[in-house]
Design a protein around this motif. Structure first.
Motif, PDB file in Angstrom:
ATOM      1  N   ALA A 176       0.817  -1.212   0.000  1.00 40.48           N
ATOM      2  CA  ALA A 176       0.000   0.000   0.000  1.00 40.48           C
ATOM      3  C   ALA A 176       0.849   1.260   0.000  1.00 40.48           C
ATOM      4  CB  ALA A 176      -0.939  -0.003   1.210  1.00 40.48           C
ATOM      5  N   GLY A 177       2.111   1.175   0.409  1.00 41.01           N
ATOM      6  CA  GLY A 177       2.992   2.325   0.365  1.00 41.01           C
ATOM      7  C   GLY A 177       3.820   2.323  -0.910  1.00 41.01           C
ATOM      8  N   ARG A 178       4.448   3.460  -1.196  1.00 42.44           N
ATOM      9  CA  ARG A 178       5.311   3.532  -2.368  1.00 42.44           C
ATOM     10  C   ARG A 178       6.458   2.543  -2.237  1.00 42.44           C
ATOM     11  NH1 ARG A 178       7.318   9.359  -2.659  1.00 42.44           N
ATOM     12  NH2 ARG A 178       6.980   9.228  -0.410  1.00 42.44           N
ATOM     13  N   PHE A 179       6.815   1.920  -3.345  1.00 44.19           N
ATOM     14  CA  PHE A 179       7.830   0.869  -3.349  1.00 44.19           C
ATOM     15  C   PHE A 179       8.724   1.072  -4.565  1.00 44.19           C
ATOM     16  CE2 PHE A 179       9.720  -3.281  -3.769  1.00 44.19           C
ATOM     17  CZ  PHE A 179       9.809  -3.767  -2.471  1.00 44.19           C
ATOM     18  N   SER A 180      10.044   0.994  -4.355  1.00 47.50           N
ATOM     19  CA  SER A 180      10.976   1.155  -5.465  1.00 47.50           C
ATOM     20  C   SER A 180      12.096   0.141  -5.342  1.00 47.50           C
ATOM     21  CB  SER A 180      11.551   2.571  -5.510  1.00 47.50           C
ATOM     22  OG  SER A 180      12.265   2.869  -4.324  1.00 47.50           O
ATOM     23  N   LEU A 181      12.588  -0.324  -6.486  1.00 43.70           N
ATOM     24  CA  LEU A 181      13.732  -1.227  -6.553  1.00 43.70           C
ATOM     25  C   LEU A 181      15.002  -0.410  -6.740  1.00 43.70           C
ATOM     26  CD1 LEU A 181      12.218  -3.964  -8.898  1.00 43.70           C
ATOM     27  CD2 LEU A 181      12.280  -3.948  -6.392  1.00 43.70           C
ATOM     28  N   ARG A 182      16.108  -0.885  -6.187  1.00 46.37           N
ATOM     29  CA  ARG A 182      17.369  -0.146  -6.210  1.00 46.37           C
ATOM     30  C   ARG A 182      18.502  -1.049  -6.705  1.00 46.37           C
ATOM     31  NH1 ARG A 182      16.553   5.312  -3.823  1.00 46.37           N
ATOM     32  NH2 ARG A 182      14.284   5.200  -3.578  1.00 46.37           N
ATOM     33  N   TYR A 183      19.370  -0.450  -7.522  1.00 47.60           N
ATOM     34  CA  TYR A 183      20.597  -1.133  -7.969  1.00 47.60           C
ATOM     35  C   TYR A 183      21.735  -0.118  -7.903  1.00 47.60           C
ATOM     36  CZ  TYR A 183      24.092  -3.158 -11.091  1.00 47.60           C
ATOM     37  OH  TYR A 183      25.271  -3.632 -11.626  1.00 47.60           O
ATOM     38  N   ARG A 184      22.791  -0.438  -7.130  1.00 50.23           N
ATOM     39  CA  ARG A 184      23.853   0.535  -6.893  1.00 50.23           C
ATOM     40  C   ARG A 184      25.236  -0.105  -6.997  1.00 50.23           C
ATOM     41  NH1 ARG A 184      23.918   3.083  -1.158  1.00 50.23           N
ATOM     42  NH2 ARG A 184      25.380   1.390  -0.782  1.00 50.23           N
ATOM     43  N   PRO A 185      25.767  -0.258  -8.212  1.00 55.02           N
ATOM     44  CA  PRO A 185      27.161  -0.722  -8.336  1.00 55.02           C
ATOM     45  C   PRO A 185      28.121   0.362  -7.845  1.00 55.02           C
ATOM     46  CG  PRO A 185      26.287  -0.071 -10.478  1.00 55.02           C
ATOM     47  CD  PRO A 185      25.138   0.004  -9.516  1.00 55.02           C
ATOM     48  N   THR A 186      29.133  -0.041  -7.098  1.00 52.35           N
ATOM     49  CA  THR A 186      30.040   0.913  -6.455  1.00 52.35           C
ATOM     50  C   THR A 186      31.451   0.343  -6.428  1.00 52.35           C
ATOM     51  OG1 THR A 186      28.220   1.641  -5.012  1.00 52.35           O
ATOM     52  CG2 THR A 186      30.454   2.270  -4.362  1.00 52.35           C
ATOM     53  N   VAL A 187      32.420   1.237  -6.536  1.00 54.13           N
ATOM     54  CA  VAL A 187      33.820   0.862  -6.361  1.00 54.13           C
ATOM     55  C   VAL A 187      34.453   1.830  -5.361  1.00 54.13           C
ATOM     56  CG1 VAL A 187      34.596   2.261  -8.324  1.00 54.13           C
ATOM     57  CG2 VAL A 187      36.013   0.352  -7.502  1.00 54.13           C
ATOM     58  N   GLU A 188      35.283   1.298  -4.475  1.00 52.82           N
ATOM     59  CA  GLU A 188      35.988   2.091  -3.466  1.00 52.82           C
ATOM     60  C   GLU A 188      37.476   1.780  -3.548  1.00 52.82           C
ATOM     61  OE1 GLU A 188      32.472   2.139  -0.027  1.00 52.82           O
ATOM     62  OE2 GLU A 188      34.211   0.792   0.140  1.00 52.82           O
ATOM     63  N   VAL A 189      38.287   2.814  -3.509  1.00 55.19           N
ATOM     64  CA  VAL A 189      39.744   2.659  -3.518  1.00 55.19           C
ATOM     65  C   VAL A 189      40.291   3.274  -2.238  1.00 55.19           C
ATOM     66  CG1 VAL A 189      41.900   3.140  -4.713  1.00 55.19           C
ATOM     67  CG2 VAL A 189      39.812   2.745  -6.044  1.00 55.19           C
ATOM     68  N   ARG A 190      40.930   2.461  -1.429  1.00 59.81           N
ATOM     69  CA  ARG A 190      41.558   2.923  -0.191  1.00 59.81           C
ATOM     70  C   ARG A 190      43.075   2.863  -0.344  1.00 59.81           C
ATOM     71  NH1 ARG A 190      36.800   0.578   1.221  1.00 59.81           N
ATOM     72  NH2 ARG A 190      35.648   1.483   2.986  1.00 59.81           N
ATOM     73  N   ARG A 191      43.725   3.919   0.087  1.00 57.23           N
ATOM     74  CA  ARG A 191      45.184   3.987  -0.001  1.00 57.23           C
ATOM     75  C   ARG A 191      45.728   4.467   1.344  1.00 57.23           C
ATOM     76  NH1 ARG A 191      49.128   4.726  -4.166  1.00 57.23           N
ATOM     77  NH2 ARG A 191      50.925   5.956  -3.491  1.00 57.23           N
ATOM     78  N   ARG A 192      46.656   3.714   1.877  1.00 59.60           N
ATOM     79  CA  ARG A 192      47.277   4.061   3.147  1.00 59.60           C
ATOM     80  C   ARG A 192      48.795   4.057   2.975  1.00 59.60           C
ATOM     81  NH1 ARG A 192      43.834   1.069   7.987  1.00 59.60           N
ATOM     82  NH2 ARG A 192      41.760   1.768   7.300  1.00 59.60           N
ATOM     83  N   VAL A 193      49.410   5.122   3.421  1.00 53.74           N
ATOM     84  CA  VAL A 193      50.864   5.237   3.391  1.00 53.74           C
ATOM     85  C   VAL A 193      51.377   5.069   4.815  1.00 53.74           C
ATOM     86  CG1 VAL A 193      52.824   6.692   2.787  1.00 53.74           C
ATOM     87  CG2 VAL A 193      50.733   6.777   1.397  1.00 53.74           C
ATOM     88  N   HIS A 194      52.158   4.008   5.047  1.00 54.25           N
ATOM     89  CA  HIS A 194      52.631   3.665   6.384  1.00 54.25           C
ATOM     90  C   HIS A 194      54.098   4.052   6.549  1.00 54.25           C
ATOM     91  CE1 HIS A 194      49.162   1.028   7.512  1.00 54.25           C
ATOM     92  NE2 HIS A 194      49.101   0.855   6.202  1.00 54.25           N
TER      93      HIS A 194
END
Length: 361
Positions: A176-194
């Motif tokens: 009875a409420g609004r309904f939506s489908l979601r698709y979210r491809p994502t890429v994350e790049v983490r860089r750490r300098v030790h």
């Protein structure tokens, strides 16, 4: 109606959390089986807790459960700031600064696309000491410095939304409420300098790809919604030799299961008689099962299996008739290494791409 729907969602969330907890007891808590069970517990807990709070606020709402036309949502441009600090003598955790761009492109009434690009970096090094008792000495730091690192994270992706008809045929009363489908491809790049106890740098890189994040958003009432996304993660890991800038990237490996859930409640705050500005708020209760960056929500002996919990409040202010709105956010990450944060965002009108009308037959 809204109270009934919230109770139905609460029952489903409680069942999910219970099944996840039972899975831990029966299937064990190894990396392979524990991560999906942890996601079920976290997502179910958000659904149950959000539904309980939403049902209470919906029943006590002085204005009634009517939709908020200009409710807070993800801004076009957002600047975030998370204070630093450390609890251990000799260690330091710097302020983290983030910037993200999230335009919204509407293709008619059914489809919308929200591209995303973001970057966050520490404004200084993170310093950790070596707490072994045999290394304890005198001076300003009780223990010697073991690692000094600088962290950088870049993310990119897009979220596709498909809105189903309202109400969805054949799904009453849940639809009875609004309904939506979601698709979210994502890429994350983490860089750490030790700097591991020396002046030589060692670079660590981590590429996380979420190719199949699928989910939905269900408006349990005109002012309340539940959103969840889940899917697999692929990791590429890289580490340079000390003093070298060449990072050797590994072959892709399967990372931990990813899931997130949000329960949001819109709150109208403008005077009933009108005013020079329209002000609306939104309460957000979220869970992110990322299992990255050492951010975990620990409960007693349950250490390292649950992701961070987020509680925040959005405030959107728009001068009546103005195309641009200001959105302020204050929140708290409940996790190891978490803490408070603030955001300042600016919202602009969506980019509308009209669909070509069908030719008459």
């Amino acid at each position: 109606g809204s109270v009934g729907y919230s109770l139905e969602l609460g029952a489903a969330g409680t069942l999910s959390a219970g099944v996840g907890g039972l899975g831990w007891l029966v299937g064990g808590d190894t990396l392979g089986s524990g991560d999906p069970y942890g996601a079920m517990v976290g997502v179910g807990a958000v659904a149950g807790l959000g539904a309980a709070i939403g049902a209470l606020l919906g029943a006590l709402s002085p204005r009634g459960e009517v939709a908020v036309p200009d409710a807070p949502r993800r801004p076009l441009l957002r600047l975030s700031l998370r204070p630093g600090g450390a609890r251990v003598l000799g260690e330091s955790s710097p302020v983290n600064l983030g910037l993200s761009l999230d335009p919204t492109i509407d293709f008619g009434e059914v489809l919308s696309l929200q591209p995303h690009v973001g970057v966050s970096t520490d404004l200084g090094p993170t310093e950790q000491v070596d707490p072994r008792p045999q290394l304890q000495g005198s001076g300003p730091s009780t223990f010697p410095l073991a690692d000094r690192q600088h962290r950088l994270k870049v993310s990119a992706g897009a979220e596709l939304t498909i809105r189903l008809p309202y109400p969805a045929p054949g799904l009453k009363p849940l639809g009875a409420g609004r309904f939506s489908l979601r698709y979210r491809p994502t890429v994350e790049v983490r860089r750490r300098v030790h700097h591991l106890g020396s002046d030589q740098e060692q670079i660590q890189e981590h590429i996380a790809l979420y190719p199949l994040l699928l989910g939905f958003r269900w408006h349990t009432s005109p002012r309340q919604s539940f959103t969840t996304l889940l899917g697999p993660r692929l990791d590429w890991l890289g580490l340079s030799d000390p003093g070298s800038a060449d990072v050797a990237i590994s072959s892709p490996v399967t990372g931990s299961f990813y899931a997130e859930a949000w329960y949001r409640i819109d709150v109208p705050m403008s005077p009933l008689g009108g005013g020079p500005a329209e002000v609306n708020g939104r309460l957000n209760i979220g869970y992110v099962h990322t299992m990255l960056d050492g951010a975990t929500f620990d409960l007693g002996a349950i250490v390292g299996f649950l992701g961070p919990v987020n509680v925040s409040w959005d405030l959107r202010v728009r001068k009546r008739g103005a195309p641009v709105a200001l959105q302020l956010t204050g929140g708290l990450w409940l996790s190891k290494g978490g803490g408070p944060y603030v955001e300042v965002g600016f919202s602009a009108p969506d980019i509308v791409v009209p669909l070509a009308s069908e030719e008459p037959s």
